[in-house]
Design a protein around this motif. Sequence first.
Motif, PDB file in Angstrom:
ATOM      1  N   LEU A  17       0.829  -1.200   0.000  1.00 12.23           N
ATOM      2  CA  LEU A  17       0.000   0.000   0.000  1.00 12.23           C
ATOM      3  C   LEU A  17       0.864   1.250   0.000  1.00 12.23           C
ATOM      4  CD1 LEU A  17      -2.735   1.456   0.269  1.00 12.23           C
ATOM      5  CD2 LEU A  17      -2.569   1.075   2.729  1.00 12.23           C
ATOM      6  N   GLU A  18       1.903   1.246   0.821  1.00 14.93           N
ATOM      7  CA  GLU A  18       2.820   2.384   0.878  1.00 14.93           C
ATOM      8  C   GLU A  18       3.451   2.634  -0.490  1.00 14.93           C
ATOM      9  OE1 GLU A  18       6.615   3.898   3.498  1.00 14.93           O
ATOM     10  OE2 GLU A  18       6.491   1.770   2.989  1.00 14.93           O
ATOM     11  N   GLN A  19       3.895   1.581  -1.155  1.00 14.18           N
ATOM     12  CA  GLN A  19       4.531   1.743  -2.458  1.00 14.18           C
ATOM     13  C   GLN A  19       3.538   2.290  -3.485  1.00 14.18           C
ATOM     14  OE1 GLN A  19       7.903   1.432  -3.016  1.00 14.18           O
ATOM     15  NE2 GLN A  19       7.239   2.569  -4.801  1.00 14.18           N
ATOM     16  N   THR A  20       2.308   1.825  -3.439  1.00 11.14           N
ATOM     17  CA  THR A  20       1.271   2.339  -4.337  1.00 11.14           C
ATOM     18  C   THR A  20       1.060   3.832  -4.113  1.00 11.14           C
ATOM     19  OG1 THR A  20       0.171   0.195  -4.402  1.00 11.14           O
ATOM     20  CG2 THR A  20      -1.156   2.112  -5.027  1.00 11.14           C
ATOM     21  N   LEU A  21       1.010   4.245  -2.854  1.00  8.78           N
ATOM     22  CA  LEU A  21       0.821   5.664  -2.540  1.00  8.78           C
ATOM     23  C   LEU A  21       2.024   6.497  -2.976  1.00  8.78           C
ATOM     24  CD1 LEU A  21      -0.848   5.345   0.970  1.00  8.78           C
ATOM     25  CD2 LEU A  21      -1.939   6.107  -1.153  1.00  8.78           C
ATOM     26  N   VAL A  22       3.225   5.977  -2.804  1.00 13.49           N
ATOM     27  CA  VAL A  22       4.433   6.676  -3.256  1.00 13.49           C
ATOM     28  C   VAL A  22       4.386   6.865  -4.765  1.00 13.49           C
ATOM     29  CG1 VAL A  22       6.938   6.400  -3.566  1.00 13.49           C
ATOM     30  CG2 VAL A  22       5.907   6.009  -1.324  1.00 13.49           C
ATOM     31  N   ASN A  23       4.003   5.806  -5.485  1.00 13.99           N
ATOM     32  CA  ASN A  23       3.908   5.899  -6.950  1.00 13.99           C
ATOM     33  C   ASN A  23       2.852   6.901  -7.378  1.00 13.99           C
ATOM     34  OD1 ASN A  23       5.912   3.970  -7.156  1.00 13.99           O
ATOM     35  ND2 ASN A  23       4.496   2.280  -7.507  1.00 13.99           N
ATOM     36  N   LEU A  24       1.727   6.917  -6.681  1.00 17.36           N
ATOM     37  CA  LEU A  24       0.680   7.885  -6.998  1.00 17.36           C
ATOM     38  C   LEU A  24       1.164   9.312  -6.751  1.00 17.36           C
ATOM     39  CD1 LEU A  24      -2.547   6.204  -5.597  1.00 17.36           C
ATOM     40  CD2 LEU A  24      -2.131   6.850  -7.977  1.00 17.36           C
ATOM     41  N   GLN A  25       1.857   9.510  -5.657  1.00 17.73           N
ATOM     42  CA  GLN A  25       2.335  10.853  -5.338  1.00 17.73           C
ATOM     43  C   GLN A  25       3.338  11.334  -6.372  1.00 17.73           C
ATOM     44  OE1 GLN A  25       4.226  11.464  -1.501  1.00 17.73           O
ATOM     45  NE2 GLN A  25       3.029  13.352  -1.275  1.00 17.73           N
ATOM     46  N   LYS A  26       4.168  10.458  -6.897  1.00 14.14           N
ATOM     47  CA  LYS A  26       5.138  10.822  -7.928  1.00 14.14           C
ATOM     48  C   LYS A  26       4.434  11.291  -9.203  1.00 14.14           C
ATOM     49  CE  LYS A  26       8.857   7.727  -6.478  1.00 14.14           C
ATOM     50  NZ  LYS A  26       9.586   6.483  -6.809  1.00 14.14           N
ATOM     51  N   ALA A  27       3.209  10.841  -9.421  1.00 15.51           N
ATOM     52  CA  ALA A  27       2.460  11.190 -10.625  1.00 15.51           C
ATOM     53  C   ALA A  27       2.060  12.662 -10.640  1.00 15.51           C
ATOM     54  CB  ALA A  27       1.215  10.309 -10.756  1.00 15.51           C
ATOM     55  N   CYS A  28       2.207  13.344  -9.520  1.00 16.78           N
ATOM     56  CA  CYS A  28       1.797  14.745  -9.444  1.00 16.78           C
ATOM     57  C   CYS A  28       2.936  15.629  -8.957  1.00 16.78           C
ATOM     58  CB  CYS A  28       0.576  14.893  -8.534  1.00 16.78           C
ATOM     59  SG  CYS A  28      -0.394  16.376  -8.872  1.00 16.78           S
ATOM     60  N   ALA A  29       4.160  15.236  -9.223  1.00 18.49           N
ATOM     61  CA  ALA A  29       5.313  15.982  -8.728  1.00 18.49           C
ATOM     62  C   ALA A  29       5.469  17.355  -9.383  1.00 18.49           C
ATOM     63  CB  ALA A  29       6.588  15.155  -8.932  1.00 18.49           C
ATOM     64  N   ASP A  30       4.900  17.544 -10.577  1.00 18.00           N
ATOM     65  CA  ASP A  30       5.079  18.798 -11.308  1.00 18.00           C
ATOM     66  C   ASP A  30       3.989  19.822 -11.040  1.00 18.00           C
ATOM     67  OD1 ASP A  30       7.354  17.718 -12.432  1.00 18.00           O
ATOM     68  OD2 ASP A  30       6.272  16.938 -14.177  1.00 18.00           O
ATOM     69  N   GLY A  31       3.003  19.486 -10.283  1.00 14.60           N
ATOM     70  CA  GLY A  31       1.895  20.417 -10.049  1.00 14.60           C
ATOM     71  C   GLY A  31       0.978  20.448 -11.246  1.00 14.60           C
ATOM     72  N   GLY A  32       0.271  21.537 -11.460  1.00 21.78           N
ATOM     73  CA  GLY A  32      -0.659  21.658 -12.573  1.00 21.78           C
ATOM     74  C   GLY A  32      -2.076  21.791 -12.057  1.00 21.78           C
ATOM     75  N   THR A  33      -3.022  21.593 -12.936  1.00 20.59           N
ATOM     76  CA  THR A  33      -4.430  21.733 -12.570  1.00 20.59           C
ATOM     77  C   THR A  33      -4.979  20.397 -12.082  1.00 20.59           C
ATOM     78  OG1 THR A  33      -5.245  21.156 -14.768  1.00 20.59           O
ATOM     79  CG2 THR A  33      -4.724  23.486 -14.364  1.00 20.59           C
ATOM     80  N   VAL A  34      -6.126  20.462 -11.467  1.00 22.35           N
ATOM     81  CA  VAL A  34      -6.785  19.251 -10.999  1.00 22.35           C
ATOM     82  C   VAL A  34      -7.093  18.340 -12.191  1.00 22.35           C
ATOM     83  CG1 VAL A  34      -8.897  18.353  -9.927  1.00 22.35           C
ATOM     84  CG2 VAL A  34      -7.714  20.293  -8.901  1.00 22.35           C
TER      85      VAL A  34
END
Length: 152
Positions: free
Chosen positions: A101-118
């Motif tokens: 679960l932790e690894q899944t959340l880390v991977n998800l968080q990396k998907a938004c490292a650049d910011g941007g719109t919702v």
Amino acid sequence: MKIGELAKTTAIPVETIRYYEKIGLLPEPDRDNSGYRSYRTAHLDRLLFIKRCRNLDMAQEEIRELIRLAEQPEADCSKVDALLAQHLVHVRERLKELASLEQTLVNLQKACADGGTVRECGILGGLSSELESLEAENPDNHVPGTHGPGHS
């Protein structure tokens, strides 16, 4: 002692104490002349035992079995050991699931490292696709392994 005092002493809510009585983990106390529950030291000891077991993430049935075994002080303790060993297996399985679960959340968080719109949010997009794959694998379980198969 009254239920409020027992709750304060153990830091267990009154509702939980009543629930433990209802399901038979805690014996019903005597009642005083005005009908109030009157708890003894044995109730306090049992409640603290239950609390320690719950802090170890033991299920109600495991606690019930430990209480049953504790009421046979001359019996062989191998059943207690076996119960604890089985619980340890469960805890180790949960640790593996939590690491995943932790690894899944880390991977998800990396998907938004650049910011941007919702609208461009990689986390929300990843959650949508992640949830679809989880539902296909475990349709009855909101987080794999948290409640065992078929229990949500």
